[in-house]
Structures are given as C-alpha cells and as structure tokens.
Design an enzyme around this catalytic site. Structure first.
Site, PDB file in Angstrom:
ATOM      1  N   ASP A   1      -0.670 -22.357  13.605  1.00 47.39           N
ATOM      2  CA  ASP A   1       0.126 -23.095  14.572  1.00 47.39           C
ATOM      3  C   ASP A   1      -0.412 -24.518  14.697  1.00 47.39           C
ATOM      4  O   ASP A   1      -1.582 -24.790  14.417  1.00 47.39           O
ATOM      5  CB  ASP A   1       0.064 -22.419  15.946  1.00 47.39           C
ATOM      6  CG  ASP A   1       0.491 -20.968  15.891  1.00 47.39           C
ATOM      7  OD1 ASP A   1       1.650 -20.715  15.532  1.00 47.39           O
ATOM      8  OD2 ASP A   1      -0.341 -20.092  16.219  1.00 47.39           O
TER       9      ASP A   1
ATOM     10  N   ASP B   1       1.332 -22.069  20.699  1.00 45.89           N
ATOM     11  CA  ASP B   1       1.155 -20.697  21.177  1.00 45.89           C
ATOM     12  C   ASP B   1       0.245 -20.732  22.398  1.00 45.89           C
ATOM     13  O   ASP B   1      -0.857 -21.309  22.346  1.00 45.89           O
ATOM     14  CB  ASP B   1       0.517 -19.813  20.110  1.00 45.89           C
ATOM     15  CG  ASP B   1       1.524 -19.300  19.092  1.00 45.89           C
ATOM     16  OD1 ASP B   1       2.657 -19.807  19.075  1.00 45.89           O
ATOM     17  OD2 ASP B   1       1.158 -18.409  18.304  1.00 45.89           O
TER      18      ASP B   1
ATOM     19  N   ARG C   1      12.571 -19.832  20.491  1.00 46.00           N
ATOM     20  CA  ARG C   1      11.308 -19.840  21.247  1.00 46.00           C
ATOM     21  C   ARG C   1      11.091 -21.187  21.937  1.00 46.00           C
ATOM     22  O   ARG C   1      10.161 -21.914  21.622  1.00 46.00           O
ATOM     23  CB  ARG C   1      10.105 -19.510  20.355  1.00 46.00           C
ATOM     24  CG  ARG C   1      10.203 -18.180  19.639  1.00 46.00           C
ATOM     25  CD  ARG C   1       8.928 -17.873  18.889  1.00 46.00           C
ATOM     26  NE  ARG C   1       9.035 -16.645  18.123  1.00 46.00           N
ATOM     27  CZ  ARG C   1       8.045 -16.134  17.390  1.00 46.00           C
ATOM     28  NH1 ARG C   1       6.883 -16.763  17.326  1.00 46.00           N
ATOM     29  NH2 ARG C   1       8.220 -15.026  16.709  1.00 46.00           N
TER      30      ARG C   1
END
Length: 447
Positions: free
Chosen positions: A181, A224, A276
């Site tokens: 990420d 995240d 998301r």
C-alpha cells in the site's frame, strides 16, 4: 543532512475530528531531506526516534533506486526470475497453474524477492513526526509509508504515488493481487493526513498489459487503516485513478478492532477511483463534505462476465461488519448512471454493515434517500447470504439477524465541527484540493 532546532508548530491549522489532538513533530528538530537514506535517517532522529521532529521533503524520492543510483528490478532481487516466465507457468486462460519443477522454482524465486523489496521500499515512520512535502516538487514514488504501533504523526502537502509490486500474484479466483500500500496505518493512534495527492502516478492499471483477461494490477491500496488503529483524520486529500482506495479494518475475524478505528474524513476528493472510499469494518467513521467523481472506467459500474454473472466494479462506500458510518453533505457523481435500477453500487455496497445514516448528500446533484438505499442493500445481502448458505449447508453469520438502523454515533460527543451544506460549494473541491495543485485556491471552509 542539515537540521536545526525550532520551536514553531509545523502546520498553520489543526485537524478536525477524531485526529484533533494530533500535533506531529511540533517543537522538535527540523530536517530537510532529498534522498531515501536521508529520510530514513531523519526518522531515527540521531538515536531518539520518538522525540518530536519535522521532516521536510525537498526533492523527489523514488524507492526503486538504490543509494548508488542503480535501479532495483525483479531480476536483480531474484536472479533467474522474470515476469514472462511466471506468466508462462499458467495455462493460456490463466485458470490452472502448470506446477512443473521449473514453475515451482519460479514461484520460490518470486517469494524470495519479496523480502529485499520490502526492506528497500518500506519507510517506518516513528512517533511524534511531521513529514511535510512541496507537492509534486517532492513527489514520493515506489515507497510504503508505514506507521506501525506509533502515535502522533502528520503527513502533509505530499504527492505520493502508490508503489508498483515487482512480484504481483495471479490467483484463479481473485485475479491480480499485490502486497504494498502507499500508506499503512497499523496499530497506531493520533494520525492526520492532510492536503496530499495519493494516486497511481503514470502506471495506472488501465495502461498495463492484459493477461488472462485482466490488466496487470501492481498496486494494492492507497491507505489502509487497520489492526486497532484509532483517532485518525483524513482531510483535504485527493485520491485518483486507483482501484482499492481506502480500507478501514482489514478482516471480519479481527474482532480486536471493536471500539477502535475511529476515523474522520472531510474535504477529500476522489477522482476515478474504483471502490473503497472507504470500505469499513468495525469502525466509527464520519464522512462529510467529500467530493466523489467517476467518468472513465470501462464497463462502469458493473462488469458482465461470459458465464452470465455480474460483478460490481465501482463502489464509493463499503458497509462492512459492525461498521458505524455517518455520511453528511457529500457529493457523489457518476453522470453515466443518472437513475438507479436494481443496484445502488455506485454509492454503496453492503458487506454485513447495518448502521448507516446520511444527511444532505446528493448524487449527480440530486437528492436521494441514501438511508433507504443502504437499507435495501443490507436486506438484499441478508437474503442472498441466507440462500447461499441454505444451498451449500453453510452457517449464517450473526449479522443476518440484525435489523438495519440509522441510529449512528453522534460526532458531537467526540469533537466540534461544522459542515458545508451547499453541495455546489462541495463540488468546488475538485479544483481546489490539494491546495498546492491550484494557484488561486484558499483554505477550506471547514478549517
């Protein structure tokens, strides 16, 4: 690497929301960095990594270049491995792994290359730190900014390109999977990410070669927030051209996230992201005055497969297990779909979440009853989950017995805030966030 002691606060404004007490490196040592080594050294702060420090990124930093200027590649991380050899270890349709001795050796090499890759590109941020950039003049590429078990961190004015995984994995049931990420907040508290651009840079998925019917996706998430992290504010950021954008809570099984994952999101812009924005499990998440826009992905918002099944390719909000989400005065825009038929996928999708409420948001400039849409999606998910488990003898999860409710948490119990109630003003975020991208922009109305 020069540094001097200062006593000034690094930011002219303070965060609103759950991250309101974040001060970062205020009052600490100041560093100016131009290379990856200097950045990592500054985070160690001359042997006092958790003391306050403000790190200014003055030049572009690319994690795929070693200190000597040479380029890191999959081939030099794992000699003998090539991506072409890996692709050739699947049948032409990608549905089977060949499993020959040569292919098993290629898979071992692929896994072997991951550790030195991680060691090179992961930047472990320490507590009481502010990292402040100059926008694209100090663009951060091919790095993972990782906050693991730390407290009190500010990321501001940064231009961050999601890292490209040199060893993506193809799985027959889930397509391309990657491990890295752009920003990871794990088991960390008091985090403020503000006025940043986070995107895929030049290597967007749609421009990548197609294997097994899908473009190679070398990116994981942009942000995240996982593993018990708490007290986070995301404000005035621009997220662009990415698939799996923002995850809050990584697993239904990680019940330790209960009573954590409190996140506030305001004045953020999402441009042509797939899903998301965020996808939430367990957390209390307050989402207000954000701008969502999509116009250019193929087969939006659904993808029709040869076997007759349909999958959703675009979801602004994902309501997951025990999530508690309050949405206020957000602007959702996808002009190719003006009316909903049998799917609310463009605005939200349900993954077991039953607490949601919206105040004043609009879709394509028009009022919609998002509470009714969320309730419908939950009930459809309950129905399909029960039917699936009945057919295969599975056990129903507990959430199918819950009743959908609009009784969400009240942010005023935790902090003071004000909303912009004019969606037309919210729409202007598209041409003002982050401020350093636009010459004539001014501070947000929410600041």
């Amino acid at each position: 690497m020069a540094y001097t002691a200062i006593n000034a606060t690094p930011c002219a404004k303070k965060p609103i929301g759950f991250g309101q007490n974040t001060t970062g490196g205020a009052g600490g040592v100041e560093y100016h960095v131009n290379t990856l080594k200097e950045l990592k050294d500054a985070l160690q702060n001359n042997g006092k990594p958790n003391d306050p420090k403000i790190i200014y990124v003055d030049s572009p930093i690319n994690g795929y270049y070693y200190d000597d200027g040479s380029l890191m590649t999959a081939e030099n991380l794992a000699p003998g491995f090539t991506f072409e050899k890996y692709i050739n270890c699947f049948t032409e349709d990608g549905k089977e792994w060949l499993g020959t001795p040569e292919c098993e050796e290629i898979e071992k090499l692929r896994n072997k290359g991951m550790k030195p890759l991680q060691n090179q590109i992961k930047v472990k941020v320490t507590s009481n730190t502010s990292i402040i950039g100059k926008g694209d003049a100090s663009r951060i590429e091919e790095l993972v900014i990782q906050m693991g078990s730390v407290d009190n961190v500010i990321l501001q004015n940064l231009s961050i390109q999601a890292p490209n995984d040199l060893f993506p994995q193809w799985t027959m049931n889930d397509g391309w999977n990657c491990k890295y990420d752009a920003i990871v907040v794990q088991s960390s508290t008091n985090i403020w990410i503000d006025n940043c651009l986070v995107d895929d840079g030049k290597r967007i998925v749609e421009n990548e070669p197609i294997y097994f019917g899908e473009n190679i996706d070398r990116h994981d998430g942009l942000i995240d927030i996982v593993k018990g992290s708490d007290l986070v504010t995301l404000s005035n950021n621009r997220f662009a051209n990415h698939r799996k954008t923002l995850l809050i809570g990584s697993s239904d099984s990680y019940t330790a996230d209960r009573d954590h994952l409190r996140v506030t999101m305001y004045n953020n812009v999402f441009i042509n992201c797939w899903q998301r924005m965020p996808r939430v499990r367990y957390g209390k998440v307050h989402i207000f005055n954000n701008y969502y826009y999509a116009d250019n992905f193929r087969s939006y918002p659904v993808r029709y497969h040869d076997d007759g099944t349909v999958s959703l390719t675009h979801i602004f909000l994902g309501l997951g297990l025990e999530s508690n989400i309050l949405s206020e005065y957000n602007s959702f825009n996808y002009y190719k779909l003006n009316k909903f038929t049998n799917s609310t996928a463009v605005i939200l999708s349900n993954y077991g979440g039953y607490q949601f409420h919206d105040n004043g948001s609009k879709y394509n400039g028009h009022k919609y009853n998002l509470d009714a849409l969320a309730k419908k999606e939950f009930e459809l998910n309950v129905e399909s989950t029960k039917a699936k488990n009945l057919a295969n003898g599975g056990t129903n999860p507990e959430w199918v017995n819950e009743n959908f409710t609009t009784n969400t948490f009240n942010p005023n119990d935790y902090y003071s805030y004000k909303t912009i109630r004019s969606i037309e003003r919210v729409n202007k975020l598209k041409t003002s966030v982050p401020t350093w991208m636009f010459e004539d922009s001014s501070d947000s109305d929410n600041e």
